[in-house]
Design a protein around this motif. Structure first.
Motif, short mmCIF file in Angstrom:
data_model
loop_
_atom_site.label_atom_id
_atom_site.label_comp_id
_atom_site.label_asym_id
_atom_site.label_seq_id
_atom_site.Cartn_x
_atom_site.Cartn_y
_atom_site.Cartn_z
N ASN A 6 0.86 -1.18 0.00
CA ASN A 6 0.00 0.00 0.00
C ASN A 6 0.90 1.24 0.00
O ASN A 6 2.12 1.13 -0.15
N THR A 7 0.33 2.40 0.19
CA THR A 7 1.13 3.63 0.09
C THR A 7 2.30 3.66 1.08
O THR A 7 3.44 3.93 0.67
N PRO A 8 2.09 3.38 2.39
CA PRO A 8 3.24 3.41 3.31
C PRO A 8 4.33 2.41 2.93
O PRO A 8 5.53 2.70 3.04
N LYS A 9 3.92 1.22 2.48
CA LYS A 9 4.91 0.21 2.11
C LYS A 9 5.64 0.59 0.83
O LYS A 9 6.83 0.33 0.69
N LEU A 10 4.94 1.21 -0.11
CA LEU A 10 5.62 1.71 -1.30
C LEU A 10 6.63 2.79 -0.93
O LEU A 10 7.74 2.83 -1.48
N TYR A 12 8.29 2.94 1.69
CA TYR A 12 9.45 2.27 2.30
C TYR A 12 10.26 1.52 1.26
O TYR A 12 11.49 1.65 1.20
N TRP A 13 9.58 0.74 0.40
CA TRP A 13 10.29 -0.19 -0.47
C TRP A 13 10.90 0.46 -1.71
O TRP A 13 11.92 -0.01 -2.22
N ILE A 14 10.31 1.52 -2.23
CA ILE A 14 10.92 2.15 -3.41
C ILE A 14 12.29 2.72 -3.09
O ILE A 14 13.27 2.42 -3.78
N PRO A 15 12.44 3.54 -2.02
CA PRO A 15 13.81 3.98 -1.67
C PRO A 15 14.73 2.82 -1.30
O PRO A 15 15.93 2.85 -1.62
N LYS A 16 14.18 1.79 -0.64
CA LYS A 16 15.00 0.63 -0.27
C LYS A 16 15.51 -0.09 -1.51
O LYS A 16 16.69 -0.48 -1.58
N LEU A 17 14.65 -0.27 -2.49
CA LEU A 17 15.06 -0.90 -3.74
C LEU A 17 16.17 -0.10 -4.42
O LEU A 17 17.15 -0.66 -4.92
N ILE A 18 16.03 1.22 -4.41
CA ILE A 18 17.04 2.08 -5.02
C ILE A 18 18.35 1.98 -4.26
O ILE A 18 19.43 1.81 -4.85
N GLU A 19 18.29 2.08 -2.94
CA GLU A 19 19.50 2.05 -2.11
C GLU A 19 20.23 0.72 -2.19
O GLU A 19 21.45 0.67 -2.12
N GLU A 20 19.49 -0.38 -2.31
CA GLU A 20 20.10 -1.71 -2.31
C GLU A 20 20.59 -2.13 -3.70
O GLU A 20 21.10 -3.23 -3.87
N SER A 21 20.42 -1.27 -4.69
CA SER A 21 20.97 -1.56 -6.01
C SER A 21 22.48 -1.74 -5.89
O SER A 21 23.15 -0.99 -5.19
N GLU A 22 23.00 -2.74 -6.59
CA GLU A 22 24.42 -3.03 -6.49
C GLU A 22 25.19 -2.57 -7.73
O GLU A 22 26.30 -2.04 -7.61
N ASN A 108 -0.29 11.88 -0.24
CA ASN A 108 -1.73 12.07 -0.31
C ASN A 108 -2.51 10.95 -0.99
O ASN A 108 -3.69 10.76 -0.67
N ASN A 109 -1.91 10.23 -1.94
CA ASN A 109 -2.67 9.28 -2.74
C ASN A 109 -2.80 7.92 -2.07
O ASN A 109 -1.95 7.51 -1.27
N ARG A 110 -3.86 7.21 -2.44
CA ARG A 110 -4.00 5.79 -2.09
C ARG A 110 -3.42 5.00 -3.25
O ARG A 110 -3.98 4.96 -4.34
N GLU A 111 -2.26 4.39 -3.02
CA GLU A 111 -1.53 3.69 -4.08
C GLU A 111 -1.47 2.20 -3.78
O GLU A 111 -1.61 1.77 -2.63
N MET A 112 -1.25 1.41 -4.82
CA MET A 112 -1.07 -0.04 -4.68
C MET A 112 0.10 -0.48 -5.54
O MET A 112 0.40 0.13 -6.57
N GLY A 113 0.72 -1.56 -5.12
CA GLY A 113 1.79 -2.14 -5.91
C GLY A 113 2.11 -3.55 -5.46
O GLY A 113 1.60 -4.03 -4.45
#
Length: 306
Positions: A6-10, A12-22, A108-113
């Motif tokens: 959901n929005t809070p998890k997105l 969290y995970w979008i920056p995490k995915l970017i940071e953990e890129s090798e 502000n948005n209600r997002e899904m992924g």
């Protein structure tokens, strides 16, 4: 296993995915207005030498946002007139969903992924490596679509590395592509022993050398080597009985192996306690594999008098 975001998890995970890129990172998002968290993650990836490829929607990026992105040293910036998908991929983690890289959306948005992962073998555990792998065919389908989008996009800025490698991006290779590269490396290291890609199961690819030695086939799987002795049943049973008289799990230097039954394959693994630290280069590892296989074949020839 795929995770619903959901929005809070997105957030969290979008920056995490970017940071953990090798090594490489692909972002496909139509609209961009980077938040502090996302920009910090991009800067961290950039400072770590990660090759960043970003595709946005044509005419939908402000000069201010573009200037922030172009300040990254390792970015490839492209635009596409019809892109509307939101895709974030670093080779291990893939997020597909509704959220743009847009600060308003984050707040502000209600997002899904959906978050999916394909963890390749690594020595160091990350957040991602504690998850369960998702199906490779899902990743291959996504990779093919990513390839088409990048191919159809217009290039605004190419990184130094992209110019040197003719825009080669390793993480948008399918499983078959990855194994084909593996075969190419093995063929250079093993010279006359020729490996080719073989599909064992649906979209499960391995590197196979038929007749590595007479009536001996070798297959490099993901984390092990499979050896098959193509002998008549009585010959195979005689070989197995003689082999087991001197069997030692660690008799081949740098490896451990199992041969549980005569009609099963002999399975070879890297020995976890063996120091491979001086063999980090793929060519050096392949040389070590060649030495190990040669020792196994030597034992086979001694027993069979071949």
């Amino acid at each position: 296993m795929a995770l619903f975001l959901n929005t809070p998890k997105l957030n969290y995970w979008i920056p995490k995915l970017i940071e953990e890129s090798e090594e490489e990172l692909i972002l496909i998002v139509p609209y961009i207005q980077t938040s502090k968290n996302v920009l910090n993650a991009l800067n961290k990836a950039d400072s770590n030498g990660v090759e960043i490829t970003l595709v946005y929607r044509e005419n939908k990026l402000s000069d201010y946002e573009k200037s922030k992105l172009l300040a990254l040293k390792n970015i490839n910036l492209l635009h596409h007139p019809n892109v509307h998908c939101k895709c974030y991929y670093n080779g291990d983690l893939l997020i597909v969903g509704s959220m743009n890289l847009y600060e308003y959306s984050e707040k502000n948005n209600r997002e899904m992924g959906i978050l999916m992962n394909r963890i390749r073998f690594k020595g160091q555990e990350t957040f991602a490596s504690r998850m369960v792998n998702d199906r490779t065919d899902v990743f291959d389908d996504a990779i093919l679509e990513i390839r088409e989008i990048i191919n159809a996009a217009s290039l605004e800025k190419a990184s130094k590395k992209a110019k040197q490698t003719a825009f080669k991006i390793d993480i948008i290779k399918t499983e078959e592509d990855i194994v084909r590269d593996r075969c190419d490396r093995l063929n250079i290291s093993f010279l006359n022993k020729k490996f080719r890609t073989v599909e064992y199961l649906d979209n499960k690819w391995f590197a196979q050398c038929e007749n590595f030695f007479d009536k001996v086939d070798v297959v490099f799987q993901t984390h092990r080597i499979e050896i098959t002795f193509r002998l008549e049943q009585n010959e195979l049973y005689n070989l197995y009985r003689a082999w087991m008289q001197t069997y030692d799990l660690y008799e081949f230097h740098g490896f451990k192996y199992y041969w549980n039954k005569p009609d099963q394959e002999l399975l070879v693994y890297k020995h976890d306690n063996f120091d491979w630290s001086t063999d980090n280069a793929d060519c050096n590892k392949d040389k070590k594999y060649y030495e190990g296989l040669s020792t196994i074949i030597k034992k086979y020839r001694k027993i069979t008098n071949k």
